[in-house]
Scaffold this motif. Structure first.
Motif, PDB file in Angstrom:
ATOM      1  N   PRO A 174       0.829  -1.205   0.000  1.00 33.07           N
ATOM      2  CA  PRO A 174       0.000   0.000   0.000  1.00 33.07           C
ATOM      3  C   PRO A 174       0.864   1.256   0.000  1.00 33.07           C
ATOM      4  CG  PRO A 174      -0.724  -1.537   1.696  1.00 33.07           C
ATOM      5  CD  PRO A 174       0.564  -2.054   1.155  1.00 33.07           C
ATOM      6  N   GLU A 175       0.465   2.222  -0.794  1.00 30.11           N
ATOM      7  CA  GLU A 175       1.127   3.524  -0.909  1.00 30.11           C
ATOM      8  C   GLU A 175       2.591   3.429  -1.350  1.00 30.11           C
ATOM      9  OE1 GLU A 175       0.306   5.916   2.546  1.00 30.11           O
ATOM     10  OE2 GLU A 175      -1.847   5.537   2.392  1.00 30.11           O
ATOM     11  N   SER A 176       2.951   2.341  -2.014  1.00 27.19           N
ATOM     12  CA  SER A 176       4.312   2.213  -2.546  1.00 27.19           C
ATOM     13  C   SER A 176       4.371   2.811  -3.944  1.00 27.19           C
ATOM     14  CB  SER A 176       4.735   0.745  -2.580  1.00 27.19           C
ATOM     15  OG  SER A 176       3.914   0.023  -3.471  1.00 27.19           O
ATOM     16  N   LYS A 177       5.584   3.002  -4.428  1.00 22.63           N
ATOM     17  CA  LYS A 177       5.790   3.575  -5.757  1.00 22.63           C
ATOM     18  C   LYS A 177       6.594   2.586  -6.606  1.00 22.63           C
ATOM     19  CE  LYS A 177       6.704   8.166  -7.520  1.00 22.63           C
ATOM     20  NZ  LYS A 177       7.287   9.468  -7.222  1.00 22.63           N
ATOM     21  N   SER A 178       6.114   2.312  -7.832  1.00 16.98           N
ATOM     22  CA  SER A 178       6.788   1.378  -8.733  1.00 16.98           C
ATOM     23  C   SER A 178       6.949   2.021 -10.102  1.00 16.98           C
ATOM     24  CB  SER A 178       5.963   0.098  -8.885  1.00 16.98           C
ATOM     25  OG  SER A 178       5.718  -0.492  -7.637  1.00 16.98           O
ATOM     26  N   THR A 179       7.980   1.596 -10.820  1.00 12.26           N
ATOM     27  CA  THR A 179       8.221   2.120 -12.159  1.00 12.26           C
ATOM     28  C   THR A 179       8.368   0.956 -13.135  1.00 12.26           C
ATOM     29  OG1 THR A 179       9.385   4.028 -11.252  1.00 12.26           O
ATOM     30  CG2 THR A 179       9.739   3.563 -13.576  1.00 12.26           C
ATOM     31  N   GLY A 180       7.751   1.100 -14.304  1.00 11.51           N
ATOM     32  CA  GLY A 180       7.878   0.127 -15.373  1.00 11.51           C
ATOM     33  C   GLY A 180       8.210   0.844 -16.673  1.00 11.51           C
ATOM     34  N   GLU A 181       8.774   0.126 -17.612  1.00 11.74           N
ATOM     35  CA  GLU A 181       9.155   0.734 -18.889  1.00 11.74           C
ATOM     36  C   GLU A 181       8.595  -0.057 -20.059  1.00 11.74           C
ATOM     37  OE1 GLU A 181      13.391   1.171 -19.093  1.00 11.74           O
ATOM     38  OE2 GLU A 181      13.418   2.737 -17.573  1.00 11.74           O
ATOM     39  N   ILE A 182       8.259   0.677 -21.101  1.00  9.23           N
ATOM     40  CA  ILE A 182       7.811   0.095 -22.363  1.00  9.23           C
ATOM     41  C   ILE A 182       8.640   0.746 -23.460  1.00  9.23           C
ATOM     42  CG2 ILE A 182       5.906  -0.001 -24.014  1.00  9.23           C
ATOM     43  CD1 ILE A 182       4.002  -0.143 -21.662  1.00  9.23           C
ATOM     44  N   THR A 183       9.155  -0.079 -24.366  1.00  6.58           N
ATOM     45  CA  THR A 183       9.910   0.446 -25.498  1.00  6.58           C
ATOM     46  C   THR A 183       8.951   0.749 -26.633  1.00  6.58           C
ATOM     47  OG1 THR A 183      11.857  -0.820 -24.871  1.00  6.58           O
ATOM     48  CG2 THR A 183      11.771  -0.036 -27.146  1.00  6.58           C
ATOM     49  N   GLU A 193       9.430  12.472 -30.860  1.00  3.52           N
ATOM     50  CA  GLU A 193       9.531  12.215 -32.297  1.00  3.52           C
ATOM     51  C   GLU A 193      10.499  11.061 -32.544  1.00  3.52           C
ATOM     52  OE1 GLU A 193      10.249  15.562 -34.830  1.00  3.52           O
ATOM     53  OE2 GLU A 193       8.803  16.815 -33.770  1.00  3.52           O
ATOM     54  N   TYR A 194      10.073  10.147 -33.450  1.00  3.85           N
ATOM     55  CA  TYR A 194      10.861   8.962 -33.756  1.00  3.85           C
ATOM     56  C   TYR A 194      10.987   8.811 -35.259  1.00  3.85           C
ATOM     57  CZ  TYR A 194       9.741   7.869 -28.908  1.00  3.85           C
ATOM     58  OH  TYR A 194       9.606   7.927 -27.551  1.00  3.85           O
ATOM     59  N   ALA A 195      12.207   8.771 -35.751  1.00  8.01           N
ATOM     60  CA  ALA A 195      12.456   8.517 -37.166  1.00  8.01           C
ATOM     61  C   ALA A 195      12.143   7.043 -37.443  1.00  8.01           C
ATOM     62  CB  ALA A 195      13.911   8.825 -37.499  1.00  8.01           C
ATOM     63  N   PRO A 196      11.946   6.667 -38.712  1.00  8.83           N
ATOM     64  CA  PRO A 196      11.700   5.259 -39.021  1.00  8.83           C
ATOM     65  C   PRO A 196      12.789   4.351 -38.432  1.00  8.83           C
ATOM     66  CG  PRO A 196      11.266   6.595 -40.935  1.00  8.83           C
ATOM     67  CD  PRO A 196      11.887   7.514 -39.914  1.00  8.83           C
ATOM     68  N   GLY A 197      12.359   3.302 -37.721  1.00 10.60           N
ATOM     69  CA  GLY A 197      13.291   2.363 -37.094  1.00 10.60           C
ATOM     70  C   GLY A 197      13.802   2.798 -35.734  1.00 10.60           C
ATOM     71  N   GLU A 198      13.522   4.002 -35.326  1.00  6.48           N
ATOM     72  CA  GLU A 198      14.025   4.533 -34.063  1.00  6.48           C
ATOM     73  C   GLU A 198      13.136   4.102 -32.886  1.00  6.48           C
ATOM     74  OE1 GLU A 198      15.937   8.777 -32.678  1.00  6.48           O
ATOM     75  OE2 GLU A 198      14.227   8.820 -34.031  1.00  6.48           O
ATOM     76  N   SER A 199      13.771   3.921 -31.719  1.00  5.10           N
ATOM     77  CA  SER A 199      13.053   3.500 -30.513  1.00  5.10           C
ATOM     78  C   SER A 199      13.293   4.478 -29.375  1.00  5.10           C
ATOM     79  CB  SER A 199      13.524   2.110 -30.066  1.00  5.10           C
ATOM     80  OG  SER A 199      13.202   1.148 -31.024  1.00  5.10           O
ATOM     81  N   GLY A 200      12.423   4.403 -28.384  1.00  3.43           N
ATOM     82  CA  GLY A 200      12.546   5.220 -27.184  1.00  3.43           C
ATOM     83  C   GLY A 200      11.820   4.528 -26.046  1.00  3.43           C
ATOM     84  N   THR A 201      11.797   5.177 -24.890  1.00  2.00           N
ATOM     85  CA  THR A 201      11.222   4.574 -23.692  1.00  2.00           C
ATOM     86  C   THR A 201      10.095   5.422 -23.127  1.00  2.00           C
ATOM     87  OG1 THR A 201      13.380   3.628 -23.153  1.00  2.00           O
ATOM     88  CG2 THR A 201      11.774   3.708 -21.384  1.00  2.00           C
ATOM     89  N   LEU A 202       9.023   4.723 -22.764  1.00  4.12           N
ATOM     90  CA  LEU A 202       7.927   5.319 -22.014  1.00  4.12           C
ATOM     91  C   LEU A 202       7.997   4.726 -20.614  1.00  4.12           C
ATOM     92  CD1 LEU A 202       5.145   6.865 -21.795  1.00  4.12           C
ATOM     93  CD2 LEU A 202       4.096   4.697 -22.397  1.00  4.12           C
ATOM     94  N   LYS A 203       8.166   5.588 -19.603  1.00  5.00           N
ATOM     95  CA  LYS A 203       8.191   5.121 -18.219  1.00  5.00           C
ATOM     96  C   LYS A 203       6.817   5.342 -17.618  1.00  5.00           C
ATOM     97  CE  LYS A 203      13.013   5.798 -17.164  1.00  5.00           C
ATOM     98  NZ  LYS A 203      14.000   6.435 -16.311  1.00  5.00           N
ATOM     99  N   ALA A 204       6.311   4.323 -16.938  1.00  4.67           N
ATOM    100  CA  ALA A 204       5.049   4.424 -16.215  1.00  4.67           C
ATOM    101  C   ALA A 204       5.376   4.340 -14.731  1.00  4.67           C
ATOM    102  CB  ALA A 204       4.111   3.297 -16.620  1.00  4.67           C
ATOM    103  N   ILE A 205       4.967   5.362 -13.977  1.00  2.91           N
ATOM    104  CA  ILE A 205       5.219   5.409 -12.548  1.00  2.91           C
ATOM    105  C   ILE A 205       3.876   5.233 -11.843  1.00  2.91           C
ATOM    106  CG2 ILE A 205       6.138   6.777 -10.635  1.00  2.91           C
ATOM    107  CD1 ILE A 205       7.205   7.928 -13.930  1.00  2.91           C
ATOM    108  N   TYR A 206       3.794   4.213 -10.998  1.00  2.19           N
ATOM    109  CA  TYR A 206       2.546   3.879 -10.318  1.00  2.19           C
ATOM    110  C   TYR A 206       2.671   4.131  -8.831  1.00  2.19           C
ATOM    111  CZ  TYR A 206      -1.091   0.901  -8.264  1.00  2.19           C
ATOM    112  OH  TYR A 206      -2.147   0.430  -7.532  1.00  2.19           O
TER     113      TYR A 206
END
Length: 153
Positions: free
Chosen positions: A69-78, A106-119
């Motif tokens: 309860p009331e903890s904080k977690s982080t996850g990532e999606i490419t 912004e992502y060029a064709p073939g380029e990747s990045g990270t979306l962080k989700a903080i819960y």
């Protein structure tokens, strides 16, 4: 007598409005860190028959597992642009208890990045499952859905 009912009615309506605004206000405060660069606020539409940007995620679910309860977690999606044009992310619609951070918009064709989700878990024990929507100029999937879930123990 009529005055008592009026006051009771006013209190009930006020309580409902405060409960609804509380979640949105909390989300609004936590969203302040997301600033979309002005160069991409206007998204050009790609014609359906022409090759364009395509958003792809390495996974569609961020499972935080069992959390306290009331903890904080982080996850990532490419995020990867598997299309032919520049992928422009304009917004990530968050849900209560979850904030996000993108390393770029912004992502060029073939380029990747990270979306962080903080819960930030609530004090309430039980299962949590919500949706995030990544809005972009991908003509086939302009509102890409991601799921975040956990179990508060």
């Amino acid at each position: 007598m009529k005055l008592n009912y009026s006051i009771l009615y006013l209190l009930i309506i006020s309580s409902i409005l405060l409960l609804n605004c509380g979640c949105e206000e909390n989300t609004k405060v936590e969203r302040d860190h997301i600033t979309i660069p002005s160069s991409i606020t206007e998204v050009e539409k790609v014609e359906p028959n022409k090759p364009g940007p395509r958003i792809k995620f390495d996974k569609n679910v961020v499972d935080f597992g069992e959390v306290g309860p009331e903890s904080k977690s982080t996850g990532e999606i490419t995020i990867t642009n598997v299309g032919a044009g520049t992928l422009k992310i304009t917004k990530v619609e968050e849900c209560c208890g979850v904030t996000t951070r993108l390393d770029k918009y912004e992502y060029a064709p073939g380029e990747s990045g990270t979306l962080k989700a903080i819960y930030k878990a609530t004090a309430e024990i039980g299962k949590f499952k919500k949706a995030l929507y990544v809005k972009s100029n991908d003509n086939k999937n302009p509102n890409a859905k991601l799921t975040v879930k956990s179990k508060i123990v």
